[in-house]
Enzyme design. Structure first.
Site, PDB file in Angstrom:
ATOM      1  N   LEU A  51     -14.363  -7.225  -0.427  1.00 29.92           N
ATOM      2  CA  LEU A  51     -14.653  -6.389  -1.600  1.00 29.92           C
ATOM      3  C   LEU A  51     -15.285  -7.217  -2.721  1.00 29.92           C
ATOM      4  O   LEU A  51     -16.223  -6.777  -3.381  1.00 29.92           O
ATOM      5  CB  LEU A  51     -13.369  -5.709  -2.082  1.00 29.92           C
ATOM      6  CG  LEU A  51     -12.823  -4.632  -1.139  1.00 29.92           C
ATOM      7  CD1 LEU A  51     -11.389  -4.259  -1.510  1.00 29.92           C
ATOM      8  CD2 LEU A  51     -13.715  -3.390  -1.177  1.00 29.92           C
ATOM      9  N   SER A  79      12.114  -2.966   0.494  1.00 30.22           N
ATOM     10  CA  SER A  79      11.390  -1.691   0.395  1.00 30.22           C
ATOM     11  C   SER A  79      10.955  -1.198   1.773  1.00 30.22           C
ATOM     12  O   SER A  79      10.874   0.009   2.010  1.00 30.22           O
ATOM     13  CB  SER A  79      10.142  -1.845  -0.476  1.00 30.22           C
ATOM     14  OG  SER A  79      10.464  -2.400  -1.703  1.00 30.22           O
ATOM     15  N   GLU A 169      -3.463  -1.257   3.450  1.00 37.36           N
ATOM     16  CA  GLU A 169      -3.642  -0.023   2.685  1.00 37.36           C
ATOM     17  C   GLU A 169      -4.517  -0.310   1.464  1.00 37.36           C
ATOM     18  O   GLU A 169      -4.310  -1.299   0.768  1.00 37.36           O
ATOM     19  CB  GLU A 169      -2.289   0.528   2.226  1.00 37.36           C
ATOM     20  CG  GLU A 169      -2.437   1.880   1.529  1.00 37.36           C
ATOM     21  CD  GLU A 169      -1.149   2.397   0.924  1.00 37.36           C
ATOM     22  OE1 GLU A 169      -0.603   3.366   1.457  1.00 37.36           O
ATOM     23  OE2 GLU A 169      -0.688   1.813  -0.081  1.00 37.36           O
TER      24      GLU A 169
END
Ligand code: GTP
Ligand code: MG
Length: 228
Positions: A51, A79, A169
């Site tokens: 990116l 988590s 993600e």
């Protein structure tokens, strides 16, 4: 610019949260988890670099940076276990490997609305990237008013024994969407004890998301006119 959202858990912190993993007492399961966790982190690094390179190319070519900044985060083991619970899956390494696609996450905050598609298309058309999941909460905002483009992509990570496809993600959103999501998240978190309190302001919050979208659309129109 890539910011680290939270500190990446170190080996000690990971170990202290691993009690819930089925078979954690066997070094084999533990080692598999640590290796995979590092692999996911490497996957996020690969995506971040891709990116960053695309952003530099646009800067050189068009004199415009689509990316305002990026944030990465690794999901803490605690988590991960919480998520397995929610999904009613056994707390095994295989569950994490096969069912949790956001062990590593990267958030891309763009300057303008159209930059989201520009960046997403340029990244996902690269030959080593496979799109595993795509959720367009921009054309279809969540009931809360939340907007973003969510992707899960697979990227090869080159390890000592060869390449392995690794899920990362990616949440893409504009500066305005990010402002809304960050503050709305804080409101929700602050009033965790009484969700009804937030519900009361639901219409207002949805309204602000829409207003911000209008403002960003207008700003982009000005930008386009100035470019012509
Ligand atoms: P899991 O990732 O498996 O939980 O399911 P999912 O991928 O279907 O979840 P979803 O697409 O809803 O994305 C979850 C993430 O999006 C959250 O961690 C938040 O970062 C963000 N998100 C989703 N909905 C909201 C919202 O209403 N408000 C805010 N502030 N963030 C949201
Ligand atoms: Mg998710």
């Amino acid at each position: 610019m890539i910011l680290q959202r939270d500190n990446i858990p170190n080996l000690d912190q990971i170990s202290s949260q691993m009690g819930e993993l089925v078979g954690a007492e066997t070094t084999e399961e533990f080692r598999k988890f640590i290796a995979y966790y590092q692999q996911c982190q490497a996957g996020a690094n690969e995506i971040g670099t891709k990116l960053d390179n695309l952003d530099s190319e646009y800067q050189m070519r068009d004199n415009h940076n689509p990316i305002h900044h990026m944030e990465t985060r690794m999901k803490a083991p605690a988590s991960l276990f919480k998520k397995l619970d929610k999904k009613q899956l056994p707390k095994t390494f295989d569950s994490i490997h096969d069912h949790i696609l956001d062990v590593a996450g990267i958030r891309v905050i763009t300057n303008y609305l159209s930059d989201i598609d520009t960046v997403a298309d340029a990244l996902t058309s690269q030959s080593d990237i496979t799109v595993l999941k795509r959720k367009d909460y921009i054309n279809h905002p969540k009931p809360s008013g939340y907007r973003s483009l969510h992707l899960v992509v697979s990227v090869p990570v080159f390890r000592t024994d060869g390449p392995v496809d690794t899920p990362v993600e990616i949440q893409l959103r504009t500066v305005g969407m990010d402002m809304w999501a960050s503050l709305e998240h804080k409101l929700r978190y602050k009033t965790d004890v009484d969700p009804d309190k937030v519900v009361k302001y639901g219409d207002q919050l949805r309204g602000y998301a829409k207003e911000l979208n209008g403002i960003e659309t207008n700003l982009q129109t000005i930008f386009k006119k100035l470019q012509d």
